[in-house]
Design a protein around this motif. Sequence first.
Motif, PDB file in Angstrom:
ATOM      1  N   ARG A   1      -6.854  54.299  66.584  1.00  0.00           N
ATOM      2  CA  ARG A   1      -6.176  55.242  67.480  1.00  0.00           C
ATOM      3  C   ARG A   1      -6.440  56.688  67.085  1.00  0.00           C
ATOM      4  O   ARG A   1      -6.554  57.568  67.947  1.00  0.00           O
ATOM      5  CB  ARG A   1      -4.672  54.954  67.491  1.00  0.00           C
ATOM      6  CG  ARG A   1      -4.285  53.765  68.355  1.00  0.00           C
ATOM      7  CD  ARG A   1      -2.833  53.419  68.176  1.00  0.00           C
ATOM      8  NE  ARG A   1      -2.357  52.530  69.227  1.00  0.00           N
ATOM      9  CZ  ARG A   1      -1.238  51.803  69.131  1.00  0.00           C
ATOM     10  NH1 ARG A   1      -0.488  51.873  68.036  1.00  0.00           N
ATOM     11  NH2 ARG A   1      -0.872  51.023  70.125  1.00  0.00           N
ATOM     12  N   ASN A   2      -6.527  56.951  65.795  1.00  0.00           N
ATOM     13  CA  ASN A   2      -6.830  58.308  65.353  1.00  0.00           C
ATOM     14  C   ASN A   2      -8.180  58.768  65.873  1.00  0.00           C
ATOM     15  O   ASN A   2      -8.415  59.973  66.037  1.00  0.00           O
ATOM     16  CB  ASN A   2      -6.815  58.384  63.820  1.00  0.00           C
ATOM     17  CG  ASN A   2      -5.406  58.385  63.248  1.00  0.00           C
ATOM     18  OD1 ASN A   2      -4.452  58.740  63.932  1.00  0.00           O
ATOM     19  ND2 ASN A   2      -5.273  57.979  61.994  1.00  0.00           N
ATOM     20  N   ARG A   3      -9.059  57.826  66.164  1.00  0.00           N
ATOM     21  CA  ARG A   3     -10.398  58.154  66.657  1.00  0.00           C
ATOM     22  C   ARG A   3     -10.468  58.300  68.167  1.00  0.00           C
ATOM     23  O   ARG A   3     -11.212  59.132  68.687  1.00  0.00           O
ATOM     24  CB  ARG A   3     -11.383  57.055  66.225  1.00  0.00           C
ATOM     25  CG  ARG A   3     -11.566  56.905  64.737  1.00  0.00           C
ATOM     26  CD  ARG A   3     -12.453  57.983  64.181  1.00  0.00           C
ATOM     27  NE  ARG A   3     -12.790  57.750  62.786  1.00  0.00           N
ATOM     28  CZ  ARG A   3     -13.622  58.509  62.089  1.00  0.00           C
ATOM     29  NH1 ARG A   3     -14.200  59.536  62.669  1.00  0.00           N
ATOM     30  NH2 ARG A   3     -13.860  58.253  60.819  1.00  0.00           N
ATOM     31  N   ILE A   4      -9.709  57.483  68.894  1.00  0.00           N
ATOM     32  CA  ILE A   4      -9.937  57.423  70.350  1.00  0.00           C
ATOM     33  C   ILE A   4      -8.812  57.976  71.207  1.00  0.00           C
ATOM     34  O   ILE A   4      -9.030  58.268  72.385  1.00  0.00           O
ATOM     35  CB  ILE A   4     -10.227  55.973  70.801  1.00  0.00           C
ATOM     36  CG1 ILE A   4      -8.969  55.106  70.666  1.00  0.00           C
ATOM     37  CG2 ILE A   4     -11.418  55.381  70.058  1.00  0.00           C
ATOM     38  CD1 ILE A   4      -9.103  53.741  71.320  1.00  0.00           C
ATOM     39  N   GLU A   5      -7.612  58.128  70.646  1.00  0.00           N
ATOM     40  CA  GLU A   5      -6.477  58.544  71.471  1.00  0.00           C
ATOM     41  C   GLU A   5      -6.358  60.075  71.519  1.00  0.00           C
ATOM     42  O   GLU A   5      -6.523  60.740  70.495  1.00  0.00           O
ATOM     43  CB  GLU A   5      -5.175  57.963  70.925  1.00  0.00           C
ATOM     44  CG  GLU A   5      -5.058  56.451  71.026  1.00  0.00           C
ATOM     45  CD  GLU A   5      -4.731  55.974  72.431  1.00  0.00           C
ATOM     46  OE1 GLU A   5      -4.520  56.822  73.310  1.00  0.00           O
ATOM     47  OE2 GLU A   5      -4.691  54.742  72.632  1.00  0.00           O
ATOM     48  N   PRO A   6      -6.044  60.658  72.692  1.00  0.00           N
ATOM     49  CA  PRO A   6      -5.773  62.096  72.759  1.00  0.00           C
ATOM     50  C   PRO A   6      -4.641  62.501  71.830  1.00  0.00           C
ATOM     51  O   PRO A   6      -4.702  63.531  71.171  1.00  0.00           O
ATOM     52  CB  PRO A   6      -5.390  62.309  74.231  1.00  0.00           C
ATOM     53  CG  PRO A   6      -6.047  61.186  74.962  1.00  0.00           C
ATOM     54  CD  PRO A   6      -6.007  60.018  74.008  1.00  0.00           C
ATOM     55  N   ASP A   7      -3.608  61.667  71.743  1.00  0.00           N
ATOM     56  CA  ASP A   7      -2.487  61.884  70.834  1.00  0.00           C
ATOM     57  C   ASP A   7      -2.162  60.540  70.191  1.00  0.00           C
ATOM     58  O   ASP A   7      -1.459  59.711  70.790  1.00  0.00           O
ATOM     59  CB  ASP A   7      -1.275  62.433  71.583  1.00  0.00           C
ATOM     60  CG  ASP A   7      -0.075  62.666  70.666  1.00  0.00           C
ATOM     61  OD1 ASP A   7      -0.198  62.414  69.445  1.00  0.00           O
ATOM     62  OD2 ASP A   7       0.980  63.092  71.169  1.00  0.00           O
TER      63      ASP A   7
ATOM     64  N   TYR B   1      -4.242  54.608  75.670  1.00  0.00           N
ATOM     65  CA  TYR B   1      -5.286  53.619  75.925  1.00  0.00           C
ATOM     66  C   TYR B   1      -4.919  52.253  75.347  1.00  0.00           C
ATOM     67  O   TYR B   1      -4.854  51.261  76.070  1.00  0.00           O
ATOM     68  CB  TYR B   1      -6.620  54.102  75.345  1.00  0.00           C
ATOM     69  CG  TYR B   1      -7.145  55.357  75.992  1.00  0.00           C
ATOM     70  CD1 TYR B   1      -7.199  55.476  77.383  1.00  0.00           C
ATOM     71  CD2 TYR B   1      -7.580  56.437  75.236  1.00  0.00           C
ATOM     72  CE1 TYR B   1      -7.677  56.625  77.991  1.00  0.00           C
ATOM     73  CE2 TYR B   1      -8.066  57.590  75.829  1.00  0.00           C
ATOM     74  CZ  TYR B   1      -8.110  57.685  77.210  1.00  0.00           C
ATOM     75  OH  TYR B   1      -8.583  58.823  77.793  1.00  0.00           O
ATOM     76  N   ILE B   2      -4.670  52.215  74.051  1.00  0.00           N
ATOM     77  CA  ILE B   2      -4.255  50.958  73.423  1.00  0.00           C
ATOM     78  C   ILE B   2      -2.751  51.032  73.199  1.00  0.00           C
ATOM     79  O   ILE B   2      -2.268  51.818  72.391  1.00  0.00           O
ATOM     80  CB  ILE B   2      -4.969  50.729  72.087  1.00  0.00           C
ATOM     81  CG1 ILE B   2      -6.485  50.679  72.285  1.00  0.00           C
ATOM     82  CG2 ILE B   2      -4.485  49.417  71.451  1.00  0.00           C
ATOM     83  CD1 ILE B   2      -7.270  50.550  70.992  1.00  0.00           C
TER      84      ILE B   2
END
Length: 246
Positions: free
Chosen positions: A207-213, A219-220
């Motif tokens: 999540r640190n890689r792909i999420e805006p926040d 997303y996930i």
Amino acid sequence: MTTETSSGPLVLVVDDDLAIRRFLRTGLEMHGFRVIEAETARQATELAVMRQPDLVVLDLGLPDSDGAIVLEALRSWSQTPVIVLSVRKSEPEKVRLLESGADDYIVKPFGMAELLARARVVLRRTVRQETSEPIVRVGTLQIDIARRLVSRGGNAVILSPKQFALLRTLAVHHGHVLTHRQLMRELWPQEPVEDVQYLRILMKKLRNRIEPDPAQPIYIVTELAVGYRLRTQEQLDAVGYAKAMQ
């Protein structure tokens, strides 16, 4: 029991509450689905055999049997997708139903937009089984499964092999809940991992890689005490697409 009126996918709605059946019929038919209804487990089983619906929306609290028994009976001979509806919020029960063959689980009360988005996902899945789409797009996130490339907003995202394996597994089944156990078996097939904390740590890094926040992932999403779901675009739209662009 009633008859359907259009030419879209056939949905068997199983619920003993007439008001819920009317609500579901109205919403589904407005969006091109055909609807047939059952108010008991026996009627549901008979209609599933006679009509072979494309989707079953199944309430658990039926007057003559538990909906879980209907699910078990269906899975003994059919892979028809099943979305379970229930007022019950027991997390172990959600896990049990998902691992027994339910395709999704929605707790009452719920919105029609959410149900429609999930219905379309499970119907698409039955056409392709596992996704044949080489690229999965959700909001600004793009996952190229075949080439093992991930980008967000046009910018490349670098993932470790394990992080990509987790994202790929979710992308293959995007729109569906995968339980902790299902994910751990996929990620650590040779060395069974029982401690879900390993998965949570890996998910946090992803999540640190792909999420805006990462603190408010879009997303996930977490299905509390059950597992995780990579949303589809429709599911993202149903909860407010604008958040994905922030």
